[in-house]
Enzyme design. Structure first.
Site, mmCIF file in Angstrom:
data_model
loop_
_atom_site.group_PDB
_atom_site.id
_atom_site.type_symbol
_atom_site.label_atom_id
_atom_site.label_comp_id
_atom_site.label_asym_id
_atom_site.label_seq_id
_atom_site.Cartn_x
_atom_site.Cartn_y
_atom_site.Cartn_z
ATOM 1 N N ASN A 165 0.841 -1.210 0.000
ATOM 2 C CA ASN A 165 0.000 0.000 0.000
ATOM 3 C C ASN A 165 0.869 1.251 0.000
ATOM 4 O O ASN A 165 1.924 1.308 0.635
ATOM 5 C CB ASN A 165 -1.025 -0.008 1.136
ATOM 6 C CG ASN A 165 -0.455 -0.265 2.511
ATOM 7 O OD1 ASN A 165 0.539 -0.974 2.654
ATOM 8 N ND2 ASN A 165 -1.076 0.280 3.524
ATOM 9 N N GLU B 11 0.455 5.187 0.626
ATOM 10 C CA GLU B 11 -0.460 6.213 1.129
ATOM 11 C C GLU B 11 -0.026 7.608 0.704
ATOM 12 O O GLU B 11 1.068 7.795 0.135
ATOM 13 C CB GLU B 11 -0.559 6.093 2.657
ATOM 14 C CG GLU B 11 -1.156 4.755 3.055
ATOM 15 C CD GLU B 11 -1.430 4.614 4.540
ATOM 16 O OE1 GLU B 11 -0.939 5.434 5.343
ATOM 17 O OE2 GLU B 11 -2.155 3.657 4.896
ATOM 18 N N CYS C 40 -4.173 0.716 -2.418
ATOM 19 C CA CYS C 40 -3.989 -0.541 -1.668
ATOM 20 C C CYS C 40 -2.910 -1.404 -2.325
ATOM 21 O O CYS C 40 -2.651 -1.299 -3.524
ATOM 22 C CB CYS C 40 -5.278 -1.344 -1.662
ATOM 23 S SG CYS C 40 -6.615 -0.620 -0.712
ATOM 24 N N GLU D 268 -3.037 -4.594 -3.040
ATOM 25 C CA GLU D 268 -3.551 -5.527 -4.050
ATOM 26 C C GLU D 268 -3.603 -4.871 -5.422
ATOM 27 O O GLU D 268 -3.220 -5.460 -6.427
ATOM 28 C CB GLU D 268 -4.963 -5.997 -3.674
ATOM 29 C CG GLU D 268 -5.034 -6.815 -2.405
ATOM 30 C CD GLU D 268 -5.252 -5.962 -1.161
ATOM 31 O OE1 GLU D 268 -4.748 -4.821 -1.106
ATOM 32 O OE2 GLU D 268 -5.914 -6.448 -0.238
ATOM 33 N N CYS E 76 -10.258 -4.892 0.490
ATOM 34 C CA CYS E 76 -11.377 -3.938 0.451
ATOM 35 C C CYS E 76 -12.228 -4.177 -0.807
ATOM 36 O O CYS E 76 -11.824 -4.891 -1.728
ATOM 37 C CB CYS E 76 -10.863 -2.502 0.492
ATOM 38 S SG CYS E 76 -10.220 -1.905 -1.084
ATOM 39 N N CYS F 244 -10.655 -3.285 -4.230
ATOM 40 C CA CYS F 244 -9.657 -4.275 -4.676
ATOM 41 C C CYS F 244 -10.350 -5.540 -5.186
ATOM 42 O O CYS F 244 -9.940 -6.128 -6.182
ATOM 43 C CB CYS F 244 -8.685 -4.614 -3.555
ATOM 44 S SG CYS F 244 -7.514 -3.278 -3.256
HETATM 45 N N1 THU Z 1 -5.213 -1.545 2.583
HETATM 46 C C1 THU Z 1 -4.666 -2.350 1.629
HETATM 47 O O1 THU Z 1 -3.594 -2.048 1.077
HETATM 48 N N2 THU Z 1 -5.309 -3.478 1.308
HETATM 49 C C2 THU Z 1 -6.430 -3.924 1.922
HETATM 50 O O2 THU Z 1 -6.917 -4.979 1.572
HETATM 51 C C3 THU Z 1 -7.054 -3.146 2.991
HETATM 52 C C4 THU Z 1 -6.466 -1.815 3.235
HETATM 53 C C5 THU Z 1 -4.487 -0.339 2.975
HETATM 54 C C6 THU Z 1 -5.107 0.961 2.565
HETATM 55 C C7 THU Z 1 -4.499 1.901 3.586
HETATM 56 O O3 THU Z 1 -3.212 2.277 3.142
HETATM 57 C C8 THU Z 1 -4.318 1.033 4.825
HETATM 58 O O4 THU Z 1 -4.357 -0.307 4.369
HETATM 59 C C9 THU Z 1 -5.385 1.248 5.884
HETATM 60 O O5 THU Z 1 -6.653 1.127 5.349
#
Ligand code: THU
Length: 163
Positions: free
Chosen positions: A62, A64, A73, A75, A112, A115
């Site tokens: 991920n 940010e 994310c 994925e 999520c 994704c």
């Molecule tokens: N996140 C992912 O990378 N994948 C997921 O399946 C769930 C959430 C990340 C997004 C954000 O950077 C952090 O996790 C918190 O939500």
């Protein structure tokens, strides 16, 4: 009134050792990717590893951003990169893992909704289902198709194409 009942099939493994060698390798890559996440705002690191039919393993984490919705994310970072680099190569399997300040999450990480939508399109695009391994400390869930992760999905039906 009619009722339909949908079923989701999930294989549960109690430890990584129950997975095949190839799957264990994929999980290792996902964990390494996780440690490369850029997640200063959530401090929730996620890693994804994608095995392609040509044997390549593509990873993502991920990413940010101070403008929160601009982040992506793990994925989607991984799958978009894999599809961008190898647009004709189907996915064989994918592993996803997450770490917070207490270490690897106890329960398997749940991707999520956005994704899931993207994972599904990769399956539809190559007309090939692929395994998704959701990794936790206490167990690993194996889902044999992203359709199981996203029932009643939007698959573009009704989009008006120009032709
Ligand atoms: N996140 C992912 O990378 N994948 C997921 O399946 C769930 C959430 C990340 C997004 C954000 O950077 C952090 O996790 C918190 O939500």
């Amino acid at each position: 009134m009619k009722q339909i009942n949908l079923t989701t099939s999930i294989e549960i493994f109690e430890s990584k050792e129950e997975l095949s060698r190839q799957e264990q390798e994929l999980v290792k890559h996902a964990e390494e990717a996780c440690r490369k996440a850029y997640a200063p705002y959530s401090e929730f690191n996620v890693g994804a590893a994608v095995l392609l039919e040509n044997g390549k393993i593509i990873t993502g984490s991920n990413q940010e951003n101070a403008a929160y919705p601009s982040g992506l994310c793990a994925e989607r970072t991984a799958i978009f990169y894999a599809n961008a680099q190898y647009p004709d190569t189907p996915v064989v399997s994918m592993a996803i893992i997450a770490i917070n300040k207490n270490g690897i999450l106890e329960n398997p990480v749940a991707p999520c909704g956005a994704c899931r939508q993207v994972l599904l399109e990769t399956e539809l695009r190559f007309k090939k289902a692929y395994d998704i391994l959701l990794v936790g400390q206490s167990s690993i869930q194996k889902i044999k198709s992203s359709k199981d992760l996203l029932p009643l999905s939007f698959i573009g039906e009704g989009l008006l194409k120009k032709n």
